[in-house]
Design a protein around this motif. Structure first.
Motif, PDB file in Angstrom:
ATOM      1  N   MET A 196       0.840  -1.196   0.000  1.00 26.38           N
ATOM      2  CA  MET A 196       0.000   0.000   0.000  1.00 26.38           C
ATOM      3  C   MET A 196       0.877   1.248   0.000  1.00 26.38           C
ATOM      4  SD  MET A 196      -2.980   0.939   2.682  1.00 26.38           S
ATOM      5  CE  MET A 196      -2.786   2.500   3.468  1.00 26.38           C
ATOM      6  N   LYS A 197       0.520   2.201  -0.817  1.00 27.51           N
ATOM      7  CA  LYS A 197       1.281   3.431  -0.913  1.00 27.51           C
ATOM      8  C   LYS A 197       1.044   4.312   0.312  1.00 27.51           C
ATOM      9  CE  LYS A 197       1.915   4.269  -5.799  1.00 27.51           C
ATOM     10  NZ  LYS A 197       1.777   5.251  -6.855  1.00 27.51           N
ATOM     11  N   ALA A 198       2.091   5.046   0.684  1.00 29.61           N
ATOM     12  CA  ALA A 198       1.950   6.017   1.757  1.00 29.61           C
ATOM     13  C   ALA A 198       1.033   7.136   1.279  1.00 29.61           C
ATOM     14  CB  ALA A 198       3.322   6.573   2.143  1.00 29.61           C
ATOM     15  N   PRO A 199       0.272   7.721   2.192  1.00 29.48           N
ATOM     16  CA  PRO A 199      -0.659   8.790   1.801  1.00 29.48           C
ATOM     17  C   PRO A 199       0.070  10.107   1.538  1.00 29.48           C
ATOM     18  CG  PRO A 199      -0.789   8.394   4.157  1.00 29.48           C
ATOM     19  CD  PRO A 199       0.160   7.379   3.595  1.00 29.48           C
ATOM     20  N   VAL A 200       0.732  10.177   0.373  1.00 31.33           N
ATOM     21  CA  VAL A 200       1.436  11.394  -0.021  1.00 31.33           C
ATOM     22  C   VAL A 200       0.484  12.247  -0.846  1.00 31.33           C
ATOM     23  CG1 VAL A 200       3.347  12.321  -1.393  1.00 31.33           C
ATOM     24  CG2 VAL A 200       3.694  10.290   0.010  1.00 31.33           C
ATOM     25  N   THR A 201       0.415  13.518  -0.497  1.00 30.75           N
ATOM     26  CA  THR A 201      -0.409  14.460  -1.253  1.00 30.75           C
ATOM     27  C   THR A 201       0.442  15.685  -1.573  1.00 30.75           C
ATOM     28  OG1 THR A 201      -1.259  15.444   0.791  1.00 30.75           O
ATOM     29  CG2 THR A 201      -2.588  13.691  -0.224  1.00 30.75           C
ATOM     30  N   TYR A 202      -0.060  16.497  -2.480  1.00 32.98           N
ATOM     31  CA  TYR A 202       0.662  17.682  -2.933  1.00 32.98           C
ATOM     32  C   TYR A 202      -0.252  18.890  -2.841  1.00 32.98           C
ATOM     33  CZ  TYR A 202       3.514  14.026  -5.016  1.00 32.98           C
ATOM     34  OH  TYR A 202       4.282  12.905  -5.208  1.00 32.98           O
ATOM     35  N   GLN A 203       0.350  20.021  -2.492  1.00 32.23           N
ATOM     36  CA  GLN A 203      -0.395  21.271  -2.448  1.00 32.23           C
ATOM     37  C   GLN A 203       0.477  22.359  -3.042  1.00 32.23           C
ATOM     38  OE1 GLN A 203      -2.277  22.176   1.323  1.00 32.23           O
ATOM     39  NE2 GLN A 203      -1.832  24.338   1.058  1.00 32.23           N
ATOM     40  N   LYS A 204      -0.080  23.132  -3.950  1.00 31.07           N
ATOM     41  CA  LYS A 204       0.684  24.202  -4.591  1.00 31.07           C
ATOM     42  C   LYS A 204       1.296  25.108  -3.527  1.00 31.07           C
ATOM     43  CE  LYS A 204       0.323  27.651  -8.250  1.00 31.07           C
ATOM     44  NZ  LYS A 204       1.684  27.407  -8.656  1.00 31.07           N
ATOM     45  N   ALA A 205       2.581  25.383  -3.679  1.00 28.56           N
ATOM     46  CA  ALA A 205       3.284  26.247  -2.727  1.00 28.56           C
ATOM     47  C   ALA A 205       2.841  27.689  -2.891  1.00 28.56           C
ATOM     48  CB  ALA A 205       4.789  26.126  -2.928  1.00 28.56           C
ATOM     49  N   THR A 206       2.774  28.400  -1.778  1.00 26.07           N
ATOM     50  CA  THR A 206       2.447  29.826  -1.777  1.00 26.07           C
ATOM     51  C   THR A 206       3.528  30.571  -1.019  1.00 26.07           C
ATOM     52  OG1 THR A 206       1.215  29.813   0.306  1.00 26.07           O
ATOM     53  CG2 THR A 206      -0.025  29.236  -1.716  1.00 26.07           C
ATOM     54  N   GLU A 207       3.426  31.893  -1.027  1.00 26.41           N
ATOM     55  CA  GLU A 207       4.405  32.714  -0.312  1.00 26.41           C
ATOM     56  C   GLU A 207       4.454  32.358   1.165  1.00 26.41           C
ATOM     57  OE1 GLU A 207       4.230  36.910  -1.015  1.00 26.41           O
ATOM     58  OE2 GLU A 207       4.112  36.647  -3.191  1.00 26.41           O
ATOM     59  N   LYS A 208       3.344  31.858   1.722  1.00 28.75           N
ATOM     60  CA  LYS A 208       3.319  31.476   3.142  1.00 28.75           C
ATOM     61  C   LYS A 208       4.250  30.293   3.423  1.00 28.75           C
ATOM     62  CE  LYS A 208      -1.157  31.109   3.103  1.00 28.75           C
ATOM     63  NZ  LYS A 208      -2.553  30.824   3.468  1.00 28.75           N
ATOM     64  N   LYS A 231       5.857  26.405 -10.283  1.00 30.58           N
ATOM     65  CA  LYS A 231       5.837  24.951 -10.496  1.00 30.58           C
ATOM     66  C   LYS A 231       5.996  24.176  -9.177  1.00 30.58           C
ATOM     67  CE  LYS A 231       5.755  25.568 -14.958  1.00 30.58           C
ATOM     68  NZ  LYS A 231       4.539  25.335 -15.720  1.00 30.58           N
ATOM     69  N   ALA A 232       6.064  24.879  -8.047  1.00 25.72           N
ATOM     70  CA  ALA A 232       6.383  24.261  -6.758  1.00 25.72           C
ATOM     71  C   ALA A 232       5.147  23.740  -6.040  1.00 25.72           C
ATOM     72  CB  ALA A 232       7.102  25.263  -5.866  1.00 25.72           C
ATOM     73  N   SER A 233       5.289  22.543  -5.483  1.00 23.53           N
ATOM     74  CA  SER A 233       4.266  21.952  -4.628  1.00 23.53           C
ATOM     75  C   SER A 233       4.921  21.434  -3.359  1.00 23.53           C
ATOM     76  CB  SER A 233       3.567  20.785  -5.329  1.00 23.53           C
ATOM     77  OG  SER A 233       2.841  21.231  -6.448  1.00 23.53           O
ATOM     78  N   ILE A 234       4.229  21.623  -2.255  1.00 21.45           N
ATOM     79  CA  ILE A 234       4.668  21.051  -0.988  1.00 21.45           C
ATOM     80  C   ILE A 234       4.201  19.601  -0.960  1.00 21.45           C
ATOM     81  CG2 ILE A 234       4.578  21.214   1.534  1.00 21.45           C
ATOM     82  CD1 ILE A 234       5.847  23.661   0.177  1.00 21.45           C
ATOM     83  N   ILE A 235       5.068  18.699  -0.545  1.00 22.01           N
ATOM     84  CA  ILE A 235       4.724  17.285  -0.404  1.00 22.01           C
ATOM     85  C   ILE A 235       4.286  17.067   1.039  1.00 22.01           C
ATOM     86  CG2 ILE A 235       5.545  14.908  -0.565  1.00 22.01           C
ATOM     87  CD1 ILE A 235       7.885  16.064  -2.325  1.00 22.01           C
ATOM     88  N   PHE A 236       3.126  16.440   1.200  1.00 23.24           N
ATOM     89  CA  PHE A 236       2.608  16.120   2.528  1.00 23.24           C
ATOM     90  C   PHE A 236       2.538  14.616   2.713  1.00 23.24           C
ATOM     91  CE2 PHE A 236       1.096  20.397   1.854  1.00 23.24           C
ATOM     92  CZ  PHE A 236       1.105  20.974   3.106  1.00 23.24           C
ATOM     93  N   LEU A 237       2.862  14.166   3.914  1.00 19.96           N
ATOM     94  CA  LEU A 237       2.703  12.772   4.310  1.00 19.96           C
ATOM     95  C   LEU A 237       1.837  12.774   5.558  1.00 19.96           C
ATOM     96  CD1 LEU A 237       3.465   9.753   4.018  1.00 19.96           C
ATOM     97  CD2 LEU A 237       5.397  10.230   5.537  1.00 19.96           C
ATOM     98  N   ASP A 238       0.715  12.098   5.487  1.00 16.85           N
ATOM     99  CA  ASP A 238      -0.226  12.067   6.620  1.00 16.85           C
ATOM    100  C   ASP A 238      -0.560  13.474   7.105  1.00 16.85           C
ATOM    101  OD1 ASP A 238      -0.363   9.269   6.610  1.00 16.85           O
ATOM    102  OD2 ASP A 238       1.433   9.127   7.868  1.00 16.85           O
TER     103      ASP A 238
END
Length: 156
Positions: free
Chosen positions: A1-13, A52-59
């Motif tokens: 089973m894959k780890a729950p990795v998600t992506y969110q577009k990076a912002t100035e914050k 083009k940047a996204s933050i990678i999230f795990l859980d």
């Protein structure tokens, strides 16, 4: 089973998080390569192609950065950084495998560059990337699903 990795577009914050991440992940390689390691240089690299940047999230927790530029013929992996606390768990390999699957399905080439002092180059070659060029500090690598299917690499 894959780890729950998600992506969110990076912002100035996210700049402070990304600056901390870059210092932890890249400054040692830049120092070993005798390249600038100051905060301003790190910030400039973060801001390069920031759209083009996204933050990678795990859980639900941020663990890295993925910066990818997709064109009609190529997927250019501009930056992939995983927090050192999360390295060695197969997350980078999983993320790259997903990108390489996408490239294969769409008949695209995937490309990236890696500092010669960065041990991640071994991960890239294990996934099928080959060195197509180099300069004083970096290897330029490509993955093509229709080339280099014999399992060899060009690091030897």
């Amino acid at each position: 089973m894959k780890a729950p990795v998600t992506y969110q577009k990076a912002t100035e914050k996210d700049i402070d998080y990304l600056l901390d991440l870059r210092i932890k992940t890249m400054v040692p390689h830049y120092a070993e390569s005798n390249l600038p390691t100051d905060r301003e240089t790190a910030l400039q690299r973060i801001l390069y192609r920031f759209d083009k940047a996204s933050i990678i999230f795990l859980d639900g927790h941020p663990i890295g950065l993925l910066k990818v530029d997709r064109t009609d013929t190529n997927i250019d992996i501009l930056q992939l950084q995983i927090d050192p606390d999360q390295q060695g768990k197969g997350l980078g390999k999983m993320i790259l495998t997903d990108i390489l699957d996408e490239a294969s399905e769409q008949g695209k080439t995937a490309s990236l560059s890696v500092l010669k002092t960065n041990k991640a180059q071994h991960l890239y070659t294990s996934l099928g990337f080959t060195i197509v060029d180099e300069d004083e500090h970096s290897y330029f690598m490509e993955f093509s699903s229709f080339e280099n299917t014999d399992g060899t690499d060009n690091l030897c």
